[in-house]
Design a protein around this motif. Structure first.
Motif, PDB file in Angstrom:
ATOM      1  N   ALA A  69       0.858  -1.185   0.000  1.00  0.00           N
ATOM      2  CA  ALA A  69       0.000   0.000   0.000  1.00  0.00           C
ATOM      3  C   ALA A  69       0.890   1.230   0.000  1.00  0.00           C
ATOM      4  N   LYS A 100      -1.506  -2.647  -5.763  1.00  0.00           N
ATOM      5  CA  LYS A 100      -1.350  -1.839  -4.553  1.00  0.00           C
ATOM      6  C   LYS A 100      -2.612  -1.021  -4.259  1.00  0.00           C
ATOM      7  N   THR A 101      -2.823  -0.759  -2.975  1.00  0.00           N
ATOM      8  CA  THR A 101      -3.859   0.163  -2.524  1.00  0.00           C
ATOM      9  C   THR A 101      -3.185   1.516  -2.327  1.00  0.00           C
ATOM     10  N   ASP A 131      -4.505  -0.816  -8.164  1.00  0.00           N
ATOM     11  CA  ASP A 131      -5.696  -1.670  -8.107  1.00  0.00           C
ATOM     12  C   ASP A 131      -6.843  -0.999  -7.373  1.00  0.00           C
ATOM     13  N   HIS A 132      -6.510  -0.243  -6.338  1.00  0.00           N
ATOM     14  CA  HIS A 132      -7.551   0.363  -5.512  1.00  0.00           C
ATOM     15  C   HIS A 132      -7.066   1.720  -5.025  1.00  0.00           C
ATOM     16  N   LEU A 134      -8.089   4.768  -2.745  1.00  0.00           N
ATOM     17  CA  LEU A 134      -9.024   5.150  -1.690  1.00  0.00           C
ATOM     18  C   LEU A 134      -9.477   6.596  -1.874  1.00  0.00           C
ATOM     19  N   GLY A 176      -7.352  -8.023   2.764  1.00  0.00           N
ATOM     20  CA  GLY A 176      -8.179  -7.989   1.562  1.00  0.00           C
ATOM     21  C   GLY A 176      -9.314  -8.987   1.614  1.00  0.00           C
TER      22      GLY A 176
END
Length: 193
Positions: A69, A100-101, A131-132, A134, A176
């Motif tokens: 992350a 990765k977030t 990938d994500h 926030l 996850g």
């Protein structure tokens, strides 16, 4: 799980670095392994010349590759993220954030710069294969007071938003799976900008 904090300010002391300090504190309480990259400490010549073989650049890129992350914090200048952050992001592989977030954060002189997180920074993070991504956290200069010699004071609302944002970052291998399977009641959904 390894979490990397990237400080995208050219200043030695910055409000955006204060945001990273607050997130790092919350992550430490959750037992996360945290590393930092201060872009201002990388070789300026290597950044400008895109010298990825330079030791300072190679080490920073390796930290990005190791992290599961990433938290990116930047000041907003002229409705965009900092130039030094742009130089660093340009040195990453095209899929440097794959798997990765990412938590984007920014500071700016007024709330008018808030949308720079979405229209300037988020597309670049997306293009690196994140990938994500926030929901971002934006703070005005008035919400982060720098105190001499090296301290800072955060507005209460901002401190709570940072705590919530840090809580969304994965800190264990099972995170996850738990997050994907756990139902979330609509009343708990928050947007932090």
């Amino acid at each position: 799980m390894s979490i990397l904090l990237i400080a995208g300010s050219p200043s030695e002391r910055s409000r955006s670095a204060a945001l990273l300090d607050a997130v790092q504190l919350h992550l430490a309480l959750r037992g996360a392994e945290v590393e930092r990259v201060l872009i201002r400490d990388l070789s300026p010549q290597a950044l400008v010349l895109a010298d990825v073989a330079h030791p300072s650049i190679a080490q920073a890129v390796a930290k990005v590759a190791r992290a599961q992350a990433i938290v990116v914090a930047t000041p907003i200048y002229k409705a965009a993220y900092s130039g030094v952050l742009k130089l660093f992001l340009d040195l990453l592989p095209q899929t440097g954030f794959k798997g990765k977030t990412i938590l984007p954060m920014a500071t700016g002189g007024s709330p008018h710069h808030m949308l720079a997180l979405d229209y300037a920074l988020r597309p670049v993070l997306q293009s690196l294969g994140a990938d994500h991504i926030l929901p971002g956290v934006f703070a005005t200069d008035g919400q982060v007071v720098l105190l001499p010699p090296d301290g800072h004071q955060l507005d209460d609302d901002l401190a709570q938003r940072l705590k919530r944002a840090a809580g969304l970052l994965p800190v264990s291998k099972d995170w996850g799976k738990q997050a994907a399977n756990a139902p979330i009641h609509f009343s708990r959904v928050r947007c932090s900008v």
